[in-house]
Structure formats: C-alpha cells, structure tokens
Design an enzyme around this catalytic site. Structure first.
Site, PDB file in Angstrom:
ATOM      1  N   SER A   1      33.992  46.414  33.342  1.00  0.00           N
ATOM      2  CA  SER A   1      34.978  45.816  34.685  1.00  0.00           C
ATOM      3  C   SER A   1      34.490  43.844  34.389  1.00  0.00           C
ATOM      4  CB  SER A   1      34.013  46.160  36.126  1.00  0.00           C
ATOM      5  OG  SER A   1      32.677  46.336  36.156  1.00  0.00           O
TER       6      SER A   1
ATOM      7  N   HIS B   1      38.616  50.354  35.330  1.00  0.00           N
ATOM      8  CA  HIS B   1      40.029  49.937  34.977  1.00  0.00           C
ATOM      9  C   HIS B   1      40.695  50.464  33.673  1.00  0.00           C
ATOM     10  CE1 HIS B   1      38.436  46.663  37.269  1.00  0.00           C
ATOM     11  NE2 HIS B   1      37.141  46.853  37.587  1.00  0.00           N
TER      12      HIS B   1
ATOM     13  N   LYS C   1      42.930  49.781  41.483  1.00  0.00           N
ATOM     14  CA  LYS C   1      42.688  48.676  40.969  1.00  0.00           C
ATOM     15  C   LYS C   1      44.917  48.733  40.486  1.00  0.00           C
ATOM     16  CE  LYS C   1      38.714  48.920  40.170  1.00  0.00           C
ATOM     17  NZ  LYS C   1      37.975  47.955  41.317  1.00  0.00           N
TER      18      LYS C   1
HETATM   19  C1  PLP Z   1      33.869  50.081  36.914  1.00  0.00           C
HETATM   20  C2  PLP Z   1      34.279  50.186  38.000  1.00  0.00           C
HETATM   21  N1  PLP Z   1      34.087  51.485  39.290  1.00  0.00           N
HETATM   22  C3  PLP Z   1      33.923  51.795  40.796  1.00  0.00           C
HETATM   23  C4  PLP Z   1      34.231  50.614  41.604  1.00  0.00           C
HETATM   24  C5  PLP Z   1      34.284  50.879  42.788  1.00  0.00           C
HETATM   25  O1  PLP Z   1      36.261  51.102  43.136  1.00  0.00           O
HETATM   26  P1  PLP Z   1      36.345  50.772  44.804  1.00  0.00           P
HETATM   27  O2  PLP Z   1      37.140  49.858  44.957  1.00  0.00           O
HETATM   28  O3  PLP Z   1      37.281  51.851  44.551  1.00  0.00           O
HETATM   29  O4  PLP Z   1      34.892  51.304  45.252  1.00  0.00           O
HETATM   30  C6  PLP Z   1      35.029  49.431  40.225  1.00  0.00           C
HETATM   31  C7  PLP Z   1      35.459  48.396  41.291  1.00  0.00           C
HETATM   32  O5  PLP Z   1      35.096  47.295  41.667  1.00  0.00           O
HETATM   33  C8  PLP Z   1      34.875  49.243  39.258  1.00  0.00           C
HETATM   34  O6  PLP Z   1      35.082  48.156  38.766  1.00  0.00           O
END
Ligand code: PLP
Length: 396
Positions: free
Chosen positions: A183, A211, A242
């Site tokens: 990310s 992502h 997202k």
């Molecule tokens: C790689 C990754 N996993 C999990 C999440 C968490 O997702 P959520 O916003 O649905 O809690 C994010 C969000 O920033 C992320 O980038």
C-alpha cells in the site's frame, strides 16, 4: 481526568508536532471523486483509494438506497445472534464466483478480516513468516495470535526460504502472509514464487488483496486471478473499502476455512455485521465489474499517463507497478510542506512519513482513479513541478 494521562498524551503530541509527524484530518464537503471540495477548497483528488470512481456512481448509490429501504440502516447484532441479511448471503456467493474461490465470509472491514482471521488460524507455538512491509492490520493480526513472527525481506522468496529452513525443526503450523499490492510502495508481491517456496516447506499461504481488488486481474478480480493461482492460496483477504467504494472486508478460501472462521474469528463473533447499504452497493459493484472491464482499463491508462508525466518532470516514483504512485521526497517535514503547497495550488495528495514508511523515504502518495481526466492529471503534474521547484526538491 487523570493528570498523568493528560500530560503524557500532550507530551507525545508535542513530540509528533516537533518532528513533523503529527496528523491533520481534513474535512470533506462534497462527494469524493476525481475532484472534490476539501476544507472548503476545490481540489484535484489524488488521495482516495476510490480507484474506479465507484463512490459517486448513480447505479451503486441507488442499489445502496434500495437495500436501506428493504433492510433498514443497521445490522442489529453480530451474525451469530441476529443472522445475516439475505443481501450478505447473496454477496458472499457472488463474490466467491467473482474471485474464483469456493466460499467467502464477509467481515466489517479489511482490518477486521486480518485481525480476526490470523489469530483464529495460528496460535502460540506456531510460526508466521511475514513480509517486512506488510500492512499494519496484518501485523496486528500476527501479534494478537501469539505465534512467533518471522519477518522476511520485502518481496524476497529466497530470504523466505532461508527463514523457513532455519525454523524447519519447529513443529508448529507455518503460515506465510503477504500483502498482494503493497500500500505504500505500489509494488506487487511475487506470489507464484512465494507459494512455491511455502509449498516446499509445508507452509500455508495468505494474501491480502486490498489494493489488487478492482485493479489487478481479469475485470479487476485481484491478484490471485492476475497470477492464475485460483485454488493455490489458503487464505485470501480483501477489502471493499478501496476499489469497491464502500466499507467492508472479506475472506475467501475453502468451505472448511469459511465454516471455521464463522465459529472462531473473534471479529465475527463479537462485532456486528456489515450494513445493508454497504452490502447492497457491493452486489451492484460486482455486476459492474463482471459486465465490463472498461473502468479497470481506464485506471491503468491514467496510471501510465500520470507516471510518465511525473517521471519526465524528474520525480522518483520508486518501485511502483500499480496505480499507487509514491513520489519520494525523503525528509518528513519537506514532504508535508510539499503536500501543503500542492493543496494551496488545488491538488490534494497526502504526505506519508515515519513510522508509516522508513525514516528517509517520506513521500507524497498519489492515488490514480479511472475517472481522472487528462486535464486534471496534467494540472496535478504541473502543480507538483511548480511546488517542488519552489522547495528545492527539483531544479528549475
Ligand atoms: C493492505 C491493506 N490491508 C487492509 C487494509 C484495511 O482495510 P479497511 O480499510 O477495509 O479496514 C488496508 C487499508 O488501508 C490495506 O491497505
């Protein structure tokens, strides 16, 4: 109020401010889109994970409204007490077909999926092999599990293999876990090689496709489809927060995994289920993606165009291979100042500093969207250049 607690918090806030690490949360005054109104200012939006522009789609908003009309605004309780809405049952089945997996379990967010699933699967005496740049929600899940955490070098199957060999005598269950798309850097995990190494050492595999969802693979089916690894990964986690434009998370895998998590994941057992509006929207988004890959293609076109612009201006886009486009600045305070000057010029792009990224790799993270126009991207790139020259980051 406890005086010591207040003093300790104030001291830490002072330190964050001095080191340029304090966070400012802005106020959005409009629907999120390629342009929006933030703190009263009209800006080109390079901050959102709204990859496909779903947040503003009329048909998706209408699907959410219909879901509210039928089921109300809330879920009422955890699913083991109140049950799932029919919408959740449909969304889980539809998502499983879309992802090419046996079954899916919906969580309330990606963070809840990671932090509930990992501790349900591995325990004290087990081992987790975790990419050193994995997302915080994976790290939290690993810590909650009480298993031993063995970090391996970023995207390095060779280092993973060495770590597995070092710990081969240990009898605990072994789990290899990685982000699909990272990310902060926008690079893609070498999933086929990681799976091969894991298999050689009898380790289970888990990938977080937050992502990759709506971005990688045929019609945005994600990283597992991108590498044609359907049926090869034990646990696939995703988020609807997202590209899908709402809030929610899920786990995809075997029917046994899903049945097990329904019984064992604490974030399922002790937190209420996703809201009807979110799930109604998710059902429509799966149809939108299944019907056409136009949005995904537009996203990639915009990504290639913007990256080429930024590189031609002399910016360093690091190791990004996806629409996540970091612009490396180096120093935290400088990155923050650049973000502020961009905002003044009408471009909203957030700076990210330590501890979110390594100390000397502070950056502005630009997130591309299928709905950005070429004019908006040209404008953003020009403003980047102007502000960076003003700050001495680029030569004039
Ligand atoms: C790689 C990754 N996993 C999990 C999440 C968490 O997702 P959520 O916003 O649905 O809690 C994010 C969000 O920033 C992320 O980038």
């Amino acid at each position: 109020m406890n005086a010591r607690l207040q003093e300790e918090m104030a001291a830490e806030l002072g330190r964050l401010e001095r080191e340029g690490l304090s966070l400012r949360i802005r106020t959005l005054d409009s629907e999120q889109g390629p342009v929006c109104t933030v703190d009263g200012k009209h800006v080109v939006n390079l901050a959102a994970n709204n990859y496909l522009g779903i947040i503003g789609r009329k048909d998706v908003k209408e699907a959410a409204k219909r879901a509210i009309d039928e089921f109300g605004v809330g879920s009422g309780a955890v699913k083991t007490i109140m049950g799932n809405t029919r919408l959740i049952v449909e969304a889980e089945e539809k998502l499983a077909r879309f992802k090419g997996s046996d079954a899916v379990l919906m969580f309330q967010s990606g963070l809840m999926a990671n932090s509930g699933t990992i501790p349900a699967l591995v325990h004290e005496g087990d081992l987790i092999f975790s990419d050193e740049l994995n997302h915080a929600s994976i790290i939290d899940g690993c810590r909650l599990s009480k298993a031993s955490i063995v970090p391996y070098k970023h995207c390095d199957p060779k280092d993973l293999e060495e770590k597995l060999v070092e710990r081969r005598e240990e009898s605990g269950l072994k789990l290899v876990v990685t982000d699909g798309v990272f990310s902060m850097d926008g690079d893609i995990a070498p999933l086929p090689a990681l799976v091969e190494v894991a298999r050689r050492h009898d380790a289970a595999t888990m990938v977080d496709d937050a992502h990759g969802e709506g971005v990688l693979g045929d019609h945005g089916r994600g990283i597992v489809n991108h590498f044609r690894l359907e049926g090869e990964i034990d646990v696939e986690v995703g988020t609807m927060s997202k590209a899908f434009g709402v809030v929610g998370g899920y786990v995809a895998g075997s029917r046994t995994l899903i049945e097990y998590l329904k019984n064992k994941a604490r974030t399922i057992l002790f937190s209420s289920t996703a809201t009807p509006a979110d799930v109604g929207a998710i059902l429509r988004v799966i149809d939108v993606l299944s019907e056409s890959d136009e949005l995904v293609r537009k996203l990639w076109d915009n990504t290639a165009y913007f990256k080429a612009q930024m590189r031609s201006h002399g910016f360093n886009t690091w190791r990004s291979e996806t629409p996540i486009t970091p612009i490396i600045v180096g120093d935290n305070k400088l990155a923050k100042e650049l973000s502020m000057r961009l905002f003044d010029r009408g471009v909203f792009a957030q700076s990210l500093g330590f501890p979110t990224v390594p100390r000397d790799l502070a950056r502005i993270r630009c997130m591309l969207c299928a709905m950005h126009t070429r004019e908006q991207l040209d404008f953003a790139a020009t403003m980047f250049r102007e502000a960076a020259v003003e700050l001495g980051i680029l030569r004039g």
